[in-house]
Design a protein around this motif. Structure first.
Motif, short mmCIF file in Angstrom:
data_model
loop_
_atom_site.label_atom_id
_atom_site.label_comp_id
_atom_site.label_asym_id
_atom_site.label_seq_id
_atom_site.Cartn_x
_atom_site.Cartn_y
_atom_site.Cartn_z
N UNK A 112 0.82 -1.21 0.00
CA UNK A 112 0.00 0.00 0.00
C UNK A 112 0.86 1.26 0.00
N UNK A 113 1.76 1.40 0.97
CA UNK A 113 2.48 2.67 1.09
C UNK A 113 4.00 2.54 1.12
N UNK A 114 4.53 1.35 0.83
CA UNK A 114 5.98 1.12 0.77
C UNK A 114 6.67 1.43 2.08
N UNK A 115 5.96 1.18 3.19
CA UNK A 115 6.56 1.44 4.49
C UNK A 115 6.96 0.14 5.19
N UNK A 116 6.15 -0.92 5.09
CA UNK A 116 6.45 -2.12 5.88
C UNK A 116 6.62 -3.35 4.99
N UNK A 117 5.54 -3.90 4.47
CA UNK A 117 5.57 -5.21 3.80
C UNK A 117 6.55 -5.26 2.63
N UNK A 118 6.45 -4.33 1.71
CA UNK A 118 7.33 -4.37 0.54
C UNK A 118 8.77 -4.07 0.90
N UNK A 119 8.98 -3.23 1.91
CA UNK A 119 10.35 -2.93 2.37
C UNK A 119 10.99 -4.17 2.98
N UNK A 120 10.23 -4.91 3.78
CA UNK A 120 10.76 -6.15 4.37
C UNK A 120 11.10 -7.14 3.27
N UNK A 121 10.19 -7.32 2.32
CA UNK A 121 10.41 -8.29 1.24
C UNK A 121 11.63 -7.92 0.41
N UNK A 122 11.74 -6.66 0.03
CA UNK A 122 12.91 -6.21 -0.75
C UNK A 122 14.20 -6.49 -0.01
N UNK A 123 14.23 -6.14 1.27
CA UNK A 123 15.44 -6.27 2.06
C UNK A 123 15.85 -7.73 2.21
N UNK A 171 11.30 9.68 1.44
CA UNK A 171 11.51 9.70 2.89
C UNK A 171 12.15 8.40 3.34
N UNK A 172 12.95 8.48 4.38
CA UNK A 172 13.56 7.29 4.96
C UNK A 172 12.60 6.65 5.96
N UNK A 173 12.68 5.35 6.08
CA UNK A 173 11.81 4.61 7.00
C UNK A 173 11.89 5.20 8.41
N UNK A 174 13.08 5.50 8.88
CA UNK A 174 13.24 5.99 10.25
C UNK A 174 12.58 7.35 10.48
N UNK A 218 16.32 1.13 8.45
CA UNK A 218 15.99 2.51 8.80
C UNK A 218 16.28 3.51 7.69
N UNK A 219 17.31 3.27 6.89
CA UNK A 219 17.69 4.21 5.84
C UNK A 219 16.98 3.95 4.50
N UNK A 220 16.23 2.84 4.40
CA UNK A 220 15.49 2.57 3.16
C UNK A 220 14.56 3.73 2.86
N UNK A 221 14.41 4.04 1.58
CA UNK A 221 13.56 5.16 1.16
C UNK A 221 12.30 4.68 0.45
#
Length: 139
Positions: free
Chosen positions: A8-19, A41-44, A64-67
């Protein structure tokens, strides 16, 4: 094979999967359907991401630094597969009608507690790992 994980907003699920995907030796990016003016914006720096950062640090990953990245139709040509974890009722037609899209039902955490974030992290890690193994066996 290049992969784009979408939520939805590239804050949690997709960031975890990418990482996780990239930590397993693959190549992936992530994006969100509704990032809007938070792009870059950075996750943190986003409210309510403390639990996300904490649970990823527990597995020695600094997220934390993922954008944040806003999904757009032009991006679809850059990837072999798109794994979408956002609810299908919010998808644009260009996602709904794209043969490269695979849907994963993974519930949006929306400010849940630390233990819920751990469970989400582990669920996504498992799905990404299985996906990579399947792709390597297929290609």
């Amino acid at each position: 094979m290049t992969i784009l994980y979408v939520c939805r907003s590239n804050v949690v699920r997709s960031q975890i999967a990418e990482t996780f995907h990239n930590s397993f030796g693959g190549w992936a990016d992530s994006a969100g359907i509704f990032v809007g003016n938070r792009e870059g914006m950075r996750i943190k720096d986003i409210e309510h991401t403390k639990n996300l950062v904490t649970v990823m640090e527990e597995v020695n990953i600094n997220i934390a630094e993922n954008k944040l990245t806003q999904l757009n139709e032009d991006m679809l040509n850059e990837y072999s597969r798109l794994i979408v974890m956002a609810e299908p009722n919010i998808w644009s037609d260009y996602l709904t009608n794209n043969k490269k899209v695979e849907y994963w039902y993974i519930e949006d955490p929306k400010g849940t507690d630390l233990e819920s974030h751990r469970n989400l992290r582990d669920q996504i890690k498992s799905k990404v790992s299985e996906f990579i193994v399947t792709c390597h066996n297929y290609y």
